[in-house]
Design an enzyme around this catalytic site. Structure first.
Site: not given
Ligand SMILES: CC(=O)N[C@H]1[C@@H](OP(=O)(O)O)O[C@H](CO)[C@@H](O)[C@@H]1O
Ligand SMILES: [Mg+2]
Length: 542
Positions: A64, A276, A278, A506
């Site tokens: 990706s 993106d 893919d 995150r």
């Protein structure tokens, strides 16, 4: 199982000693040179999965939006969904088995999953444009073949195209023809039917600049262009002929850095978008006359589609149950707009497309998007039948016409998975039918200022979360600290979670101003660093 052949072929795809990888939110991802054995073994697993389900299984070789040097692999289940969670576990076990344990591991999986070894196996294979993808997809083919499975190598395809052909194959053509031509024909026909009724906006409104991240999207979009009506003026940038995949471009870059990609010249108010690597994600954006950059992310895409669907449902007079599915990363302003202004129910689920997809299946119409631009719309079989029936038989002209629009939308949307090409055509059709400029679309609501950060810790699994990842249960004291920090700011919210695709924690924060969102995110990242075993130097303020 022919264990001699297995041993012989496996030796050609040896596992580096001590290397362990995990089938995560996005399958396996790593440096390409570490993945040959994983690919071979995913070929094996796909053959077993095919036997267990009595259906064709997909294997997509892609990483990706990761750098060009990386690669990865994902399995696609019979109706084009992500691999079932119980098999993710098998995937991890198989990928990490040492050479001498491979046979034992395979046998165990066959027992646990009740795989009938006598059945036929069929696997569809696709790959992105990375230099390493061709060779790695050959390793997948070796794996399928050594277990006596049949395969069809689709070669270069977008991830959503592979999901699409798998679904077509397993529904015996009900969803469409399992070929790229079938995909182009189905989507372009639905698109043309849709925009026939558009009020015919000016020439300027018909242009769209697309950053294809130097990836597969460029190839497949060019292939599709002859099928599209000439009114659609699509301009492809970052087509991969000059620059590296995902380098300073693509949907992930634009979303994370909140700035335009390299290689695309933007004039004020021009509508632009990025795919993106893919082509399963898309974000839109533009710069205003003052030169300010405006990002239109997955939340705003979900909002545009929801508005349009709601209007159509009102016109056809059907009370179909519609909902929007988001993750905790959805901007709070989008959630508020959907719930309060549009009066559409919103549900929050854990990060990762499979969770959104699963939840969306509970409704007649489930619109799901991650803020980063991965998403689609699911229609239940019952809702689809109702709509198709009305489009055919409804006596009231206005109702029938609205039902026809819905029917074409159903055909234009790739319901198997988020699809940048399909989503782009849906958005373009809606903007054209509603006569909306990119600026008007952006003005539906204003995003709350926000900041996404990451922190390195020794073991990110020390953080456990609940409430769709919005609250941390462990380590002790972390959530209390976050609550106290959030209280210091107006209109604020913050949460932390271990990433499923990177070795980081995150941090997400929202607040009344960008300075406050930045400050809150920084303070929360310090709390994570101190309470969850931070690694390296403490996080610095922005
Ligand atoms: C904040 C964020 O964008 N997280 C992404 C990212 O997951 P993480 O688990 O956060 O690493 O990659 C996933 C796979 O592409 C995608 O589904 C998800 O939305
Ligand atoms: Mg992708």
């Amino acid at each position: 199982m022919d264990f001699e052949a297995l041993k012989k072929y496996s030796a050609l795809h040896p596992k580096p000693a001590r290397l362990t990888l995990q089938y995560g939110t996005a399958g396996f991802r790593s440096k390409a040179e570490q993945l040959d054995h994983v690919m071979f073994r995913m070929g094996l697993l796909a053959a077993l999965r095919s036997r267990a389900t009595g259906s064709t299984i997909g294997v997509m070789v892609t990483a990706s939006h990761n750098p060009e040097e990386d690669n990865g692999v994902k399995l696609v289940d019979p109706l084009g969904e992500m691999l079932h969670p119980s098999w993710e576990e098998y995937a991890t076990q198989l990928a990490n088995a040492e050479e001498q344990d491979l046979q034992k591991t395979l046998t165990e999986i066959c027992q646990k999953a009740a795989v009938n070894q006598q059945k036929d196996a069929s696997v569809f294979i696709g790959r992105d444009t990375r230099p390493s993808s061709k060779k790695l997809s050959q390793a997948v083919i070796d794996g399928v073949s050594v277990l006596g499975g049949q395969y069809h190598d689709y070669g270069l395809v977008t991830t959503p195209q592979l999901h699409y052909v798998v679904c077509c194959q397993n529904t015996r053509g009900q969803y469409g023809k399992p070929t790229l031509e079938g995909y182009y024909q189905k989507l372009s026909k639905a698109f043309m039917e849709l925009i026939k009724k558009s009020p015919g906006s000016g020439e300027g409104q018909r242009h769209l600049k697309i950053d294809c991240a130097n990836g597969i999207g460029a190839l497949k979009l060019s292939e599709m262009q002859p099928y599209l009506p000439k009114e659609v003026l699509v301009h492809i940038y970052n087509d991969g002929t000059k620059e590296k995949l995902n380098h300073l471009c693509g949907a992930d870059f634009v979303k994370v850095h909140q700035k335009p990609p390299k290689g695309l010249d933007m004039k004020p108010n021009e509508r632009c978008c990025s795919f993106d690597g893919d082509a399963d994600r898309i974000v839109y954006y533009y710069t205003d006359t003052a030169g300010h950059f405006h990002l239109i992310d997955g939340d705003k895409i979900a909002t545009l589609i929801s508005i349009f669907l709601k209007e159509l449902l009102a016109k056809v007079g059907q009370t179909l149950k519609m909902a929007v599915i988001q993750t905790a990363y959805a901007n709070g302003s989008s959630t508020r707009y959907l719930e309060e202004t549009l009066q559409v129910p919103v549900h929050c689920v854990k990060t990762g497309v499979k969770h959104l997809h699963h939840k969306a299946q509970e409704f007649d119409i489930g619109v799901y998007f991650e803020a980063n631009g991965h998403g689609t719309v699911l229609f239940s079989k019952a809702a689809e039948n109702t709509i198709r029936q009305l489009a055919k038989d409804e006596k009231d002209d206005a109702k029938r016409e609205a039902a026809k629009v819905l029917e074409n939308l159903i055909d234009l949307i790739n319901q198997t998975v988020g699809d940048a090409i399909s989503d782009m055509l849906v958005i373009e059709a809606i903007l054209s039918l509603k006569g909306l400029t990119v600026h008007q679309w952006d003005a539906f609501y204003t995003d709350f200022p926000n900041r996404l950060l990451k922190v390195q810790v020794a073991d990110r699994q020390v953080i456990d979360t609940t409430d769709a990842e919005r609250r941390a249960v462990t380590p002790p004291g972390l959530q209390e600290k976050i609550d106290a920090l959030v209280k210091k700011y107006k209109f604020s919210r913050a949460f932390v979670r271990p990433s499923g695709t990177e070795d980081v924690v995150r941090i997400y924060a929202e607040a009344d101003t960008q300075e406050n969102a930045d400050a809150l995110a920084h303070e929360v990242s310090l709390a994570v660093y101190h309470l969850a075993g931070g690694r390296g130097a403490p996080p610095q303020p922005l």
